[in-house]
Design an enzyme around this catalytic site. Structure first.
Site, PDB file in Angstrom:
ATOM      1  NE  ARG A   1       2.173  -5.133  10.882  1.00  0.00           N
ATOM      2  CZ  ARG A   1       3.267  -4.928  10.157  1.00  0.00           C
ATOM      3  NH1 ARG A   1       4.438  -5.406  10.568  1.00  0.00           N
ATOM      4  NH2 ARG A   1       3.200  -4.253   9.040  1.00  0.00           N
TER       5      ARG A   1
ATOM      6  NE  ARG B   1       7.863  -2.868   5.931  1.00  0.00           N
ATOM      7  CZ  ARG B   1       6.592  -2.607   6.170  1.00  0.00           C
ATOM      8  NH1 ARG B   1       5.916  -1.828   5.342  1.00  0.00           N
ATOM      9  NH2 ARG B   1       5.990  -3.133   7.192  1.00  0.00           N
TER      10      ARG B   1
ATOM     11  NE  ARG C   1      -4.573  -1.525   9.892  1.00  0.00           N
ATOM     12  CZ  ARG C   1      -3.487  -1.036   9.296  1.00  0.00           C
ATOM     13  NH1 ARG C   1      -3.477   0.168   8.802  1.00  0.00           N
ATOM     14  NH2 ARG C   1      -2.430  -1.778   9.178  1.00  0.00           N
TER      15      ARG C   1
ATOM     16  CE  LYS D   1      -1.992  -1.139   3.909  1.00  0.00           C
ATOM     17  NZ  LYS D   1      -1.289  -2.405   4.228  1.00  0.00           N
TER      18      LYS D   1
ATOM     19  NE  ARG E   1       6.109  -0.612  10.043  1.00  0.00           N
ATOM     20  CZ  ARG E   1       4.990  -0.597   9.329  1.00  0.00           C
ATOM     21  NH1 ARG E   1       4.919   0.146   8.234  1.00  0.00           N
ATOM     22  NH2 ARG E   1       3.965  -1.317   9.675  1.00  0.00           N
TER      23      ARG E   1
HETATM   24  P1  AP5 Z   1       4.839  -1.594   1.728  1.00  0.00           P
HETATM   25  O1  AP5 Z   1       4.513  -0.742   0.554  1.00  0.00           O
HETATM   26  O2  AP5 Z   1       5.609  -1.003   2.843  1.00  0.00           O
HETATM   27  O3  AP5 Z   1       3.525  -2.325   2.271  1.00  0.00           O
HETATM   28  P2  AP5 Z   1       2.312  -1.779   3.126  1.00  0.00           P
HETATM   29  O4  AP5 Z   1       1.093  -2.412   2.570  1.00  0.00           O
HETATM   30  O5  AP5 Z   1       2.349  -0.292   3.234  1.00  0.00           O
HETATM   31  O6  AP5 Z   1       2.673  -2.477   4.498  1.00  0.00           O
HETATM   32  P3  AP5 Z   1       2.586  -1.942   5.980  1.00  0.00           P
HETATM   33  O7  AP5 Z   1       3.376  -2.910   6.829  1.00  0.00           O
HETATM   34  O8  AP5 Z   1       2.951  -0.496   6.070  1.00  0.00           O
HETATM   35  O9  AP5 Z   1       1.089  -2.143   6.275  1.00  0.00           O
HETATM   36  P4  AP5 Z   1       0.393  -2.158   7.604  1.00  0.00           P
HETATM   37  O10 AP5 Z   1      -0.993  -2.016   7.163  1.00  0.00           O
HETATM   38  O11 AP5 Z   1       0.669  -3.307   8.486  1.00  0.00           O
HETATM   39  O12 AP5 Z   1       1.105  -0.961   8.406  1.00  0.00           O
HETATM   40  P5  AP5 Z   1       0.630   0.474   8.830  1.00  0.00           P
HETATM   41  O13 AP5 Z   1       1.824   1.323   8.881  1.00  0.00           O
HETATM   42  O14 AP5 Z   1      -0.527   0.896   8.020  1.00  0.00           O
HETATM   43  O15 AP5 Z   1       5.597  -2.896   1.156  1.00  0.00           O
HETATM   44  C1  AP5 Z   1       6.090  -3.899   2.039  1.00  0.00           C
HETATM   45  C2  AP5 Z   1       7.484  -4.360   1.565  1.00  0.00           C
HETATM   46  O16 AP5 Z   1       7.354  -5.034   0.318  1.00  0.00           O
HETATM   47  C3  AP5 Z   1       8.477  -3.204   1.298  1.00  0.00           C
HETATM   48  O17 AP5 Z   1       9.759  -3.663   1.612  1.00  0.00           O
HETATM   49  C4  AP5 Z   1       8.332  -2.943  -0.201  1.00  0.00           C
HETATM   50  O18 AP5 Z   1       9.511  -2.378  -0.775  1.00  0.00           O
HETATM   51  C5  AP5 Z   1       8.074  -4.359  -0.728  1.00  0.00           C
HETATM   52  N1  AP5 Z   1       7.198  -4.419  -1.905  1.00  0.00           N
HETATM   53  C6  AP5 Z   1       6.110  -3.651  -2.163  1.00  0.00           C
HETATM   54  N2  AP5 Z   1       5.530  -4.029  -3.324  1.00  0.00           N
HETATM   55  C7  AP5 Z   1       6.290  -5.082  -3.793  1.00  0.00           C
HETATM   56  C8  AP5 Z   1       6.189  -5.916  -4.961  1.00  0.00           C
HETATM   57  N3  AP5 Z   1       5.216  -5.748  -5.849  1.00  0.00           N
HETATM   58  N4  AP5 Z   1       7.133  -6.898  -5.120  1.00  0.00           N
HETATM   59  C9  AP5 Z   1       8.130  -7.069  -4.179  1.00  0.00           C
HETATM   60  N5  AP5 Z   1       8.270  -6.296  -3.074  1.00  0.00           N
HETATM   61  C10 AP5 Z   1       7.355  -5.324  -2.888  1.00  0.00           C
HETATM   62  O19 AP5 Z   1       0.110   0.186  10.306  1.00  0.00           O
HETATM   63  C11 AP5 Z   1       0.989  -0.167  11.338  1.00  0.00           C
HETATM   64  C12 AP5 Z   1       0.229  -0.280  12.639  1.00  0.00           C
HETATM   65  O20 AP5 Z   1      -0.371   0.984  12.973  1.00  0.00           O
HETATM   66  C13 AP5 Z   1      -0.930  -1.277  12.665  1.00  0.00           C
HETATM   67  O21 AP5 Z   1      -0.501  -2.590  12.980  1.00  0.00           O
HETATM   68  C14 AP5 Z   1      -1.823  -0.679  13.763  1.00  0.00           C
HETATM   69  O22 AP5 Z   1      -1.317  -0.993  15.042  1.00  0.00           O
HETATM   70  C15 AP5 Z   1      -1.661   0.815  13.544  1.00  0.00           C
HETATM   71  N6  AP5 Z   1      -2.666   1.381  12.626  1.00  0.00           N
HETATM   72  C16 AP5 Z   1      -2.422   2.028  11.450  1.00  0.00           C
HETATM   73  N7  AP5 Z   1      -3.569   2.416  10.872  1.00  0.00           N
HETATM   74  C17 AP5 Z   1      -4.564   1.997  11.687  1.00  0.00           C
HETATM   75  C18 AP5 Z   1      -5.982   2.077  11.621  1.00  0.00           C
HETATM   76  N8  AP5 Z   1      -6.617   2.669  10.579  1.00  0.00           N
HETATM   77  N9  AP5 Z   1      -6.705   1.529  12.625  1.00  0.00           N
HETATM   78  C19 AP5 Z   1      -6.110   0.955  13.699  1.00  0.00           C
HETATM   79  N10 AP5 Z   1      -4.765   0.836  13.819  1.00  0.00           N
HETATM   80  C20 AP5 Z   1      -3.993   1.357  12.819  1.00  0.00           C
HETATM   81 MG    MG Z   2       2.607   1.061   4.821  1.00  0.00          MG
END
Ligand code: AP5
Ligand code: MG
Length: 212
Positions: free
Chosen positions: A167, A123, A88, A13, A156
């Site tokens: 997660r 990552r 979410r 994402k 991270r």
């Molecule tokens: P990346 O683009 O970083 O993936 P992402 O989907 O953004 O993954 P996140 O880990 O950020 O998602 P998340 O939803 O768990 O975390 P968030 O920060 O939102 O890609 C991942 C890796 O793959 C990278 O190394 C990238 O380079 C690689 N990659 C990408 N595309 C690729 C491809 N096509 N081929 C190969 N490699 C590829 O949330 C973190 C925490 O915050 C949650 O656990 C929760 O505690 C809290 N939180 C955040 N938002 C909320 C909410 N709305 N409600 C409640 N809690 C929340």
């Molecule tokens: Mg992200």
């Protein structure tokens, strides 16, 4: 354009939001990045969120809703925005409607859990601006340094194998159902996330009906 990027942790994402934001000229609102910044700055929101994030659990809805309601009211959101990682829960989705966010399109990046678990070990994220890299699939130009802001790249804290599994479980239990919610509204498009980064990007643009 008001767009939601849905998908499991690590589905891509943040990577795709970065491209779309530059091409469409609208900001990305990543609740994960906002919360990490709050933790770094030791704000009350950060203190509240930290233990949930460290365990891979969702931060309470009222905290998230407050963050998003404030963020979308700023001037740079007038032409639209990309929501990355929010909503979410069904409650978050309904609250967006309550404060007047009319979503145009929703793209879910689909990826198997096993691929995600393998990806996460590679990552690296920027300690300054939060940008995501991958040691093989998307390396920075200079090893360990962010291309955009020059800050060091780090692992991270919630990317260890155990927290990634937590997660993913939370995603399947609480977030995946949003696909049905937005499909019923006729807004959902699915994109296959196992492809190379530029192929996923191409498919997202096609799904949105956008040419750049
Ligand atoms: P990346 O683009 O970083 O993936 P992402 O989907 O953004 O993954 P996140 O880990 O950020 O998602 P998340 O939803 O768990 O975390 P968030 O920060 O939102 O890609 C991942 C890796 O793959 C990278 O190394 C990238 O380079 C690689 N990659 C990408 N595309 C690729 C491809 N096509 N081929 C190969 N490699 C590829 O949330 C973190 C925490 O915050 C949650 O656990 C929760 O505690 C809290 N939180 C955040 N938002 C909320 C909410 N709305 N409600 C409640 N809690 C929340
Ligand atoms: Mg992200």
């Amino acid at each position: 354009m008001k767009l939601i990027l849905l998908g499991a942790p690590g589905a891509g994402k943040g990577t795709q939001a970065e491209f779309l934001s530059k091409e469409l000229g609208i900001p990305t609102i990543s609740t994960g990045n906002i919360l990490r910044e709050a933790i770094k700055n030791g704000t009350p929101t950060g203190l509240k969120a930290k233990s949930f994030m460290d365990q891979g659990q969702l931060v309470p809805d009222e905290v998230i809703i407050g963050i998003v309601e404030e963020r979308v009211s700023r001037d740079d959101c007038r032409k639209g925005y990309i929501l990355d990682g929010v909503p979410r829960t069904l409650h978050q989705a309904r609250e967006l409607n309550r404060f007047g966010v009319a979503i145009d399109q929703v793209v879910s990046i689909e990826l198997d859990d096993a691929v995600i678990e393998a990806r996460m070990t590679g990552r690296r994220v920027c300690s300054g601006c939060g940008e995501s890299y991958h040691i093989k699939a998307n390396p920075p130009k200079i090893d360990g340094i962010c291309d955009d802001c020059g800050s060091p790249l780090i692992v991270r804290p919630d990317d260890n194998a155990e927290t990634v599994r937590a997660r993913l479980a939370v995603y399947h239990q609480m977030t995946e159902q949003l696909k049905g919610y937005y499909a019923d509204l006729g807004k959902l498009k699915l994109v296959q996330g196992h492809q190379a980064i530029d192929a996923v990007h191409r498919d997202i643009l096609a799904a949105l009906g956008v040419s750049v």
